[in-house]
Design an enzyme around this catalytic site. Structure first.
Site, PDB file in Angstrom:
ATOM      1  N   GLY A 141       0.825  -1.201   0.000  1.00 51.64           N
ATOM      2  CA  GLY A 141       0.000   0.000   0.000  1.00 51.64           C
ATOM      3  C   GLY A 141       0.860   1.251   0.000  1.00 51.64           C
ATOM      4  N   LEU A 142       0.401   2.278   0.684  1.00 52.25           N
ATOM      5  CA  LEU A 142       1.100   3.563   0.764  1.00 52.25           C
ATOM      6  C   LEU A 142       1.385   4.134  -0.615  1.00 52.25           C
ATOM      7  CD1 LEU A 142       3.710   3.075   3.624  1.00 52.25           C
ATOM      8  CD2 LEU A 142       1.502   4.182   3.743  1.00 52.25           C
ATOM      9  N   CYS A 143       0.461   3.966  -1.542  1.00 55.15           N
ATOM     10  CA  CYS A 143       0.701   4.563  -2.853  1.00 55.15           C
ATOM     11  C   CYS A 143      -0.547   5.294  -3.341  1.00 55.15           C
ATOM     12  CB  CYS A 143       1.179   3.517  -3.854  1.00 55.15           C
ATOM     13  SG  CYS A 143       0.208   2.041  -3.883  1.00 55.15           S
ATOM     14  N   GLY A 144      -1.201   5.984  -2.449  1.00 57.65           N
ATOM     15  CA  GLY A 144      -2.289   6.872  -2.837  1.00 57.65           C
ATOM     16  C   GLY A 144      -3.451   6.133  -3.444  1.00 57.65           C
TER      17      GLY A 144
END
Lengths: 289, 85
Positions: free
Chosen positions: A88-91
């Site tokens: 994750g952590l990709c908008g």
């Protein structure tokens, strides 16, 4: 009003969050450069293969064309190959992809087709399963390798071709992001099986000799073309993930900075108020004497 | 007079240079390609591509896996799935 200690703890926690997002941003920036270079280096192969395909496909057509090019003669069962990231952590990258895939699935279903999903990467699984609980087919796990490369693409393609040959689906679409910049990664949907007939390349006058024969070469070329398409998608998702991650983390770092400023002001104000109150108490006490 | 030789894998463009002759392990036997070869296309079996930089010089050997070769107006292009070394 929060106590001074609470505020102080809050500032501390936002600060450590900011450290994490900042680190992730820098890592993504470094990885993005690498992923972009990889995507660029893969381009010559794809281009050459496409031009050879175009030349051959225009020669071999009609009844003797391989199944991978001509299709099964039906367009009832569709397979959506959705390529997502593992982390994750990709908008909004993954949710955009899922939304595009779901829209395509609904469009196909509205037209009376059967839709099944083939998922690559972890992140698309949960949201798609929520909306289409009974249509999730195979899931290909790419999280075991650090950088999914041609080998993974080849495995996926082999599996797809096998499913196609055994008549599990008629048409496959590939859903993946095209990396335009760190800010823009648009979901793209391409048909991969049967291989769409390429636009006819300009005919050269020279007569090309084929060994063993045109059909045999084409038969070997088509699965390879599918592999290359998937490999391209894997490279695009890698570049897009890093790009989106960089942008998202940049925003997160900035937000954290703003929040820290706000909290610090609040903290200083309450501290000042506490001091003032204390002073007033002392003065009032002294006057009373 | 030289033959333009390109060796491409999915990961990158491995070679792009002018050479004297290249011997390619075609599916139906090895064939050598010199400058001015007629347009030709063949699948390749796993094997060794021999690159002769100069006439009579020693061959440089590159092991490749899976692919095909195309000879066109602009020289020889070998598309391989894997290249060792």
């Amino acid at each position: 009003m929060a106590s001074l200690k609470e505020l102080k703890d809050r500032i501390g926690s936002v600060k450590s969050t900011q450290k994490i997002t900042k680190a992730k941003q820098m890592v993504a920036a470094a990885k993005l450069r690498k992923a972009q270079a990889a995507a660029e280096e893969a381009r010559p192969y794809a281009e050459r293969l496409a031009s050879v395909m175009a030349a051959l496909a225009s020669k071999v057509s009609g009844d003797d064309a391989p199944k991978l090019l001509a299709g099964t003669g039906s367009d009832k069962r569709h397979l959506l190959v959705v390529v997502n990231t593992d982390k994750g952590l990709c908008g909004g990258l993954n949710s955009n992809l899922v939304r595009a895939a779901a829209a395509k699935a609904q469009e196909l279903q509205a037209a009376g087709k059967d839709v099944e999903f083939y998922l690559v990467g972890k992140k698309g699984r949960a949201p798609l399963k929520r909306n289409f609980p009974s249509q999730i087919g195979t899931h290909f796990d790419t999280s075991t390798v650090r950088y999914p490369g041609f080998e993974e693409a080849a495995k996926i393609a082999d599996e797809l071709v096998e499913m196609y040959e055994s008549g599990k689906f008629d048409i496959a679409h590939l859903v993946y992001p095209t990396f335009q910049s760190a800010l823009v990664q648009n979901p793209t949907i391409d048909q991969i099986v049967p291989v769409p007939a390429p636009e006819t390349a300009e005919e050269s006058d020279a007569v090309v000799e084929y060994e063993p024969g045109e059909e045999e070469i084409l038969e070997e070329l088509l699965p390879r073309y599918v592999k290359t398409q998937l490999f391209g998608a894997l490279l695009e998702i890698a570049a897009s993930e890093q790009g989106a991650s960089m942008t998202a983390m940049d925003n997160a770092t900035r937000n954290a900075g703003d929040l820290i400023n706000k909290l610090t002001i609040q903290y200083n104000r309450s501290r000042q108020a506490a001091i003032t109150t204390e002073l007033i108490e002392i003065i009032a006490g002294a006057e009373a004497l | 007079m030289a033959l333009h030789f390109e060796l491409v894998t999915p990961a990158k463009l491995v070679r792009s240079e002018d050479v004297h002759m290249v011997v390619v392990p075609g599916a139906e036997g090895e064939f050598g390609v010199l400058e001015g070869h007629a347009p030709f296309m063949s699948t390749i079996r796993d094997g060794v591509v021999q690159v002769f930089k100069t006439e009579g010089g020693a061959a440089e050997e590159i092991a490749i896996e899976g692919g095909f070769a195309e000879v066109g107006d602009n020289g020889l292009t070998v598309l391989a799935e894997r290249v060792d070394g």
